[in-house]
Design a protein around this motif. Structure first.
Motif, short mmCIF file in Angstrom:
data_model
loop_
_atom_site.label_atom_id
_atom_site.label_comp_id
_atom_site.label_asym_id
_atom_site.label_seq_id
_atom_site.Cartn_x
_atom_site.Cartn_y
_atom_site.Cartn_z
N SER A 34 0.83 -1.21 0.00
CA SER A 34 0.00 0.00 0.00
C SER A 34 0.87 1.26 0.00
CB SER A 34 -0.92 0.01 1.22
OG SER A 34 -1.85 -1.04 1.18
N LEU A 37 2.22 1.69 -3.63
CA LEU A 37 1.21 2.09 -4.62
C LEU A 37 0.66 3.48 -4.34
CD1 LEU A 37 -0.75 -1.27 -5.05
CD2 LEU A 37 0.79 -0.20 -6.70
N VAL A 46 -6.38 3.34 -5.05
CA VAL A 46 -5.76 2.13 -4.51
C VAL A 46 -6.69 1.43 -3.54
CG1 VAL A 46 -3.85 1.28 -3.10
CG2 VAL A 46 -3.42 3.01 -4.85
N ARG A 50 -8.73 -2.31 -3.90
CA ARG A 50 -8.60 -3.26 -2.80
C ARG A 50 -9.98 -3.69 -2.29
NH1 ARG A 50 -5.27 -1.52 2.65
NH2 ARG A 50 -6.36 -2.85 4.16
N ASP A 216 2.85 -2.36 -11.75
CA ASP A 216 2.08 -1.97 -10.58
C ASP A 216 0.72 -2.65 -10.53
OD1 ASP A 216 4.02 -0.41 -9.41
OD2 ASP A 216 3.40 1.43 -10.40
N MET A 220 -0.76 -4.46 -7.43
CA MET A 220 -2.16 -4.27 -7.02
C MET A 220 -2.84 -5.61 -6.80
SD MET A 220 -4.22 -1.62 -6.51
CE MET A 220 -5.10 -2.36 -5.13
#
Length: 295
Positions: A34, A37, A46, A50, A216, A220
């Protein structure tokens, strides 16, 4: 993310402790991802992605419960559950922001004060009795927080208050979870955390959407998997053992996250942060011991 979301106490303490340690490692990895990102992309986006994965996870859990999704979603305190879900989602946004402002080490050093906040607020919110020994531990713990924050020494950084706000929000979420447990079971409370969170975060995250690079997207995906795995380990943990027996091991998330901050993100540990965090953890462990002894 909460340690009180799914709770069916068993009697296999050794297994419960192992599962809790595993959960703290997974959640520390989640925090490290976290931090990466959110340092590159919008925090809201982000957290939204999630929550997309978490909502699928909680729905799949609900479908496997006796009575299915309809029974799990049934509640007599819908506004309380909605407010719980909102507080949880907002807390995650604030904490992830703290990672980008202060790093993992100092953010977690302040955040570990949340059990003390729960103890302090359990009286006025839940009507629980807080004795002189627990109040003493709470005051000593907040002295540790002051040592970490260093108010009045040099130029105080307002950013240091961000993880403190996250701790307060998580404490409120924990108390609301306890209150909801009086009428709803843990599966229902867990369901509303995921569903309310995704409803709340999706419009905000989409409004702040940014293009993400292919590597990324891989991070993720790993963030989503660690989130689901961490919650699964917590579910199994509280099925295997009593919460009072395994809860002290939740503090291990602090050293795991600190190691990630030091090794991966080249953070440093200032003496006042280490000293203050040690005081906070010791005070928190004492309040847990007093609570278990009273039970």
């Amino acid at each position: 993310m909460s340690s009180a979301e799914v709770h069916e106490a068993g009697n296999n303490t050794r297994l419960g402790v192992m599962l809790m340690i595993g959960a703290t490692i997974v959640f520390a990895l989640q925090d490290g991802i976290s931090r990466h990102l959110a340092g590159e992309y919008n925090v809201y986006m982000v957290v939204m992605i999630r929550y997309w994965f978490l909502s699928l996870f909680v729905v799949s859990i609900a479908l496997r419960q006796p009575g299915g999704l309809k029974k799990v979603a049934r509640t007599r305190q819908i506004w309380l559950q909605i407010f719980r879900g909102f507080v949880c989602a907002a807390e995650i946004c604030v904490m992830v922001l703290a990672f980008t402002l202060l790093g993992l080490v100092e953010s977690h050093a302040v955040f570990v004060s949340y059990p003390l906040m729960i103890a302090a607020l359990s009286g006025p919110i839940l009507g629980e009795k807080v004795g002189i020994w627990r109040w003493s531990a709470i005051l000593i713990g907040f002295l540790g927080v002051l040592i970490i924050l260093e108010p009045g020494i040099g130029v105080f950084q307002p950013a240091a208050l961000v993880p403190l706000l996250a701790a307060l929000m998580f404490a409120l979420y924990g108390l609301l979870t306890r209150y909801a447990a009086r009428k709803d079971n843990s599966a229902t409370s867990f369901f509303y955390v995921g569903v309310v969170g995704v409803v709340f975060m999706t419009p905000i995250g989409l409004w702040n959407w940014e293009a993400m690079s292919a590597p990324d997207w891989g991070w993720m995906g790993l963030l989503c998997l660690t989130g689901a795995l961490g919650h699964y380990l917590l579910i199994r943990c509280y099925e295997a053992a009593e919460a009072s027996a395994v809860q002290p091991f939740a503090y291990l998330q602090l050293p795991w996250a600190a190691m990630l901050g030091l090794v991966i993100f080249s953070e440093t540990i200032r003496f006042n942060v280490a000293l203050g965090a040690g005081i906070v953890v010791a005070a928190g462990l004492f309040t847990l011991w007093r609570e278990r002894r009273q039970r």
